[in-house]
Design an enzyme around this catalytic site. Structure first.
Site, PDB file in Angstrom:
ATOM      1  CG  ASP A  31      -2.195   0.709   1.089  1.00  0.00           C
ATOM      2  OD1 ASP A  31      -2.146   1.854   0.617  1.00  0.00           O
ATOM      3  OD2 ASP A  31      -3.250   0.154   1.446  1.00  0.00           O
ATOM      4  CB  THR A  72      -6.580   2.099  -0.336  1.00  0.00           C
ATOM      5  OG1 THR A  72      -5.482   2.885   0.122  1.00  0.00           O
ATOM      6  CG2 THR A  72      -6.393   0.664   0.104  1.00  0.00           C
ATOM      7  CG  ASN A  93     -10.111   4.481   0.205  1.00  0.00           C
ATOM      8  OD1 ASN A  93      -9.867   3.492  -0.481  1.00  0.00           O
ATOM      9  ND2 ASN A  93      -9.179   5.338   0.584  1.00  0.00           N
ATOM     10  CG  ASP A 298      -1.709   4.098   2.751  1.00  0.00           C
ATOM     11  OD1 ASP A 298      -1.545   4.792   1.736  1.00  0.00           O
ATOM     12  OD2 ASP A 298      -2.645   4.274   3.551  1.00  0.00           O
ATOM     13  CG  HIS A 302      -1.486   8.620   4.398  1.00  0.00           C
ATOM     14  ND1 HIS A 302      -1.917   9.528   3.463  1.00  0.00           N
ATOM     15  CD2 HIS A 302      -1.996   7.429   4.015  1.00  0.00           C
ATOM     16  CE1 HIS A 302      -2.653   8.908   2.548  1.00  0.00           C
ATOM     17  NE2 HIS A 302      -2.703   7.634   2.860  1.00  0.00           N
ATOM     18  CG  HIS A 486      -2.417   8.184  -1.977  1.00  0.00           C
ATOM     19  ND1 HIS A 486      -3.657   7.621  -2.183  1.00  0.00           N
ATOM     20  CD2 HIS A 486      -2.075   7.846  -0.705  1.00  0.00           C
ATOM     21  CE1 HIS A 486      -4.032   6.969  -1.099  1.00  0.00           C
ATOM     22  NE2 HIS A 486      -3.106   7.095  -0.171  1.00  0.00           N
TER      23      HIS A 486
HETATM   24 ZN   LIG Z   1      -3.613   2.622  -0.369  1.00  0.00          ZN
END
Ligand SMILES: [Zn+2]
Length: 547
Positions: A31, A72, A93, A298, A302, A486
């Site tokens: 991820d 994601t 998401n 991920d 972040h 992202h």
């Molecule tokens: Zn992701």
């Protein structure tokens, strides 16, 4: 004569072997992994993790997501369906459900109940995914004899890859520290999952310290440890190593803290090895499929951004997790019997503030309620007393459709005028690159070039909004001086690794442009099964033919 017959036998045997399918496919998603990390951290990798795939498998160096938003849920859905949100329907998401007038999550399903934890986030299924996955197709072609298991820390990272016909998907419940599932798949956790949960590995990690895997002075590929661009956890003065989880856990959500460290990857890698054994994967007559999505890179990415020592350490450690997993596959399934592919669900932008400090354009675009309020206030002049913007999600605005339902002469609201006003207003804002109305996107072809094409391929007519916009390069939606995200159409978000290794895979690499939707049809050709139902990608012929 006898010798000749033996030779013929050998040839026939070899020809059959060449046609044999892999006993197991392991689809790994990391991820938020950038292609760039493979190069930047390469000197710190061992020989048998990422490098095993890079040197003994096939590496695409110019593989991209071909739609927005690069998030994601859509990423996992696109890898495994060989399609894009326009068709597979996973447009974010979360998104705004127009008819229910609520925000919905891509895998939530109120009809399901958690299995393995009463209070866990287990009302989950792949029902919103509108296309079959490559894992579904494997199930269909084998009359459901192939075994398909999906695992991840995040529910969507397990559920979407595993598809509609999976034997099970398991994800981490951060309330209880256990891997759980839902009634969509099983009525009770199998013994191997119960046994794994009973080890309480999560609790062990929560009492550990996260320090760098190598001496910190060796992390020359990253910025300083004490960086102004990293988000601090509660209870620390500076975002620096070591992080004492035992001391920080109470103030930072216990298991929610653990999955923000490489221990989340350690835990999932151990669970993957337990799944191999517990499900006897690769031991039957049919090809089995295990999907493994590492979520922690991920969550850490972040917080800390792509130039942090924290992120470098995550990849150095993940490299060792992969090495251990590949060794396990060698011993459990057999060296020449399995096929691995590794990719990512999206990459990541720089921390915008770091760009600005370096005099590179970028910024944080204000979205959410603040943007909706601003727009609704602006629209008051034209449409007094009306609240036109119902919601915003994934760089899209949803109108309150009820307001446009009647005759514009009596309701006082004309859709075309409203659309035009909002489009022009957004377009004038700093950080906004392009704005498109729903009707413009409808006229766009699926293979259209440029930003418009990226939006079209990510745009589902039933689920997406009325206006879509893309920000300038370097800009992200929301956020502040620390951390990043992202979601854009630009290469820093779209360029991800695609590595294939193992049975039927040639050694080599290619800089030819490929899209994420090419993975699933490549697997279809290798396995000689149907393409997923919504597939828009093409098989990666270099990997199959070695040319
Ligand atoms: Zn992701």
């Amino acid at each position: 004569m006898k010798k000749f017959a033996v030779l013929i036998c050998l040839f026939v045997h070899q020809a059959l072997l060449a046609q044999e399918k892999p006993k197991l496919i392991v689809g790994i998603v990391v991820d938020q992994m950038r292609q760039e990390y493979l190069y930047r951290f390469e000197r710190k990798f061992g020989e048998s993790g990422f490098k095993r795939l890079m040197s003994q498998g096939f590496m695409l160096t110019n593989a991209h997501y071909n739609y927005v938003p690069t998030y994601t849920g859509p990423g996992h859905a696109s890898i495994f369906t060989g399609s894009t949100p326009a068709i597979h329907g996973i447009i974010g998401n979360d998104w705004w459900d127009r008819s229910l007038k609520i925000s919905v999550n891509c895998v939530e399903d109120a009809r399901q109940k958690p299995i393995g934890s009463v209070e866990g986030n287990g009302d989950v299924s792949p029902w919103r995914l509108l296309s079959t996955t490559i894992t579904d197709e494997l199930k269909l072609s084998s009359q459901k004899k192939s075994k398909v298991i999906g695992i991840s820390i995040k529910d969507r990272g397990a559920v979407l890859p595993a598809g509609h016909l999976a034997d099970a998907a398991y994800w981490f419940d951060s309330k209880t520290g256990k891997f759980i599932s839902s009634t969509y798949y099983v009525n009770a956790l199998p013994t191997w999952v119960e046994n794994f949960n009973a080890l309480k590995l999560g609790e062990t990690y929560l009492n550990k310290e996260w320090n760098t895997f190598l001496p910190i002075s060796q992390y020359t590929e990253s910025g300083p440890d004490d960086s102004p661009y990293e988000q601090k956890w509660k209870g620390v003065d500076k975002p620096i190593f070591p992080y004492d989880l035992k001391r920080l856990k109470d103030a930072n959500g216990n298991y929610d803290l653990m999955i923000q460290t490489p221990f989340g990857d350690d835990l999932l890698a151990s669970f993957a090895e337990a799944a191999l054994k517990g499900e006897n994967l690769g031991k039957g007559d049919q090809t089995d499929f295990l999907t493994v999505s590492f979520s922690s890179p991920d969550i850490i990415g972040h917080r800390m951004g792509p130039n942090s020592i924290e992120v470098e350490d995550v990849y150095i450690r993940l490299d060792r997790n992969l090495e251990s997993l590949f060794n396990k596959l060698d011993s459990e399934v057999g060296k020449s019997n399995y096929l691995v592919f590794l990719t990512a669900d999206h990459a990541v932008a720089e921390v915008p503030q770091s760009l600005k400090d370096d005099r590179i354009p970028g910024g944080n675009f204000v979205e959410g309620k603040a943007m909706r309020d601003e727009l609704n206030t602006f629209l008051q002049k034209q449409f007094p007393g009306k609240k036109l913007i119902e919601y915003d999600y994934n760089n899209q605005l949803y109108f309150n459709q009820d307001l446009f339902a009647g005759d514009p002469r009596t309701s006082g609201i004309d859709l075309l005028i409203a659309t035009d006003l909002i489009t022009n207003y957004l377009q004038s804002k700093e950080g906004v690159a392009q704005v498109f109305s729903k009707s413009t996107l409808k006229q766009g072809g699926y293979n259209e070039a440029g930003i418009k094409g990226m939006i079209v391929r990510g745009y589902n007519y039933k689920r997406s909004g009325d206006i879509a916009y893309e920000l300038e390069p370097g800009w992200i939606g929301g956020g502040g001086p620390q951390g990043t995200t992202h979601g854009s159409s630009f290469s820093y978000d779209t360029n991800v690794p695609i590595l294939f290794y193992g049975k039927g895979i040639q050694k080599g690499s290619s800089a030819k442009y490929h899209t994420i939707t090419d993975i699933a049809p490549t697997l279809s050709v290798l396995l000689r099964i149907k393409f997923p139902s919504g597939c828009t990608g093409q098989p990666i012929t270099e990997i199959i033919d070695g040319k």
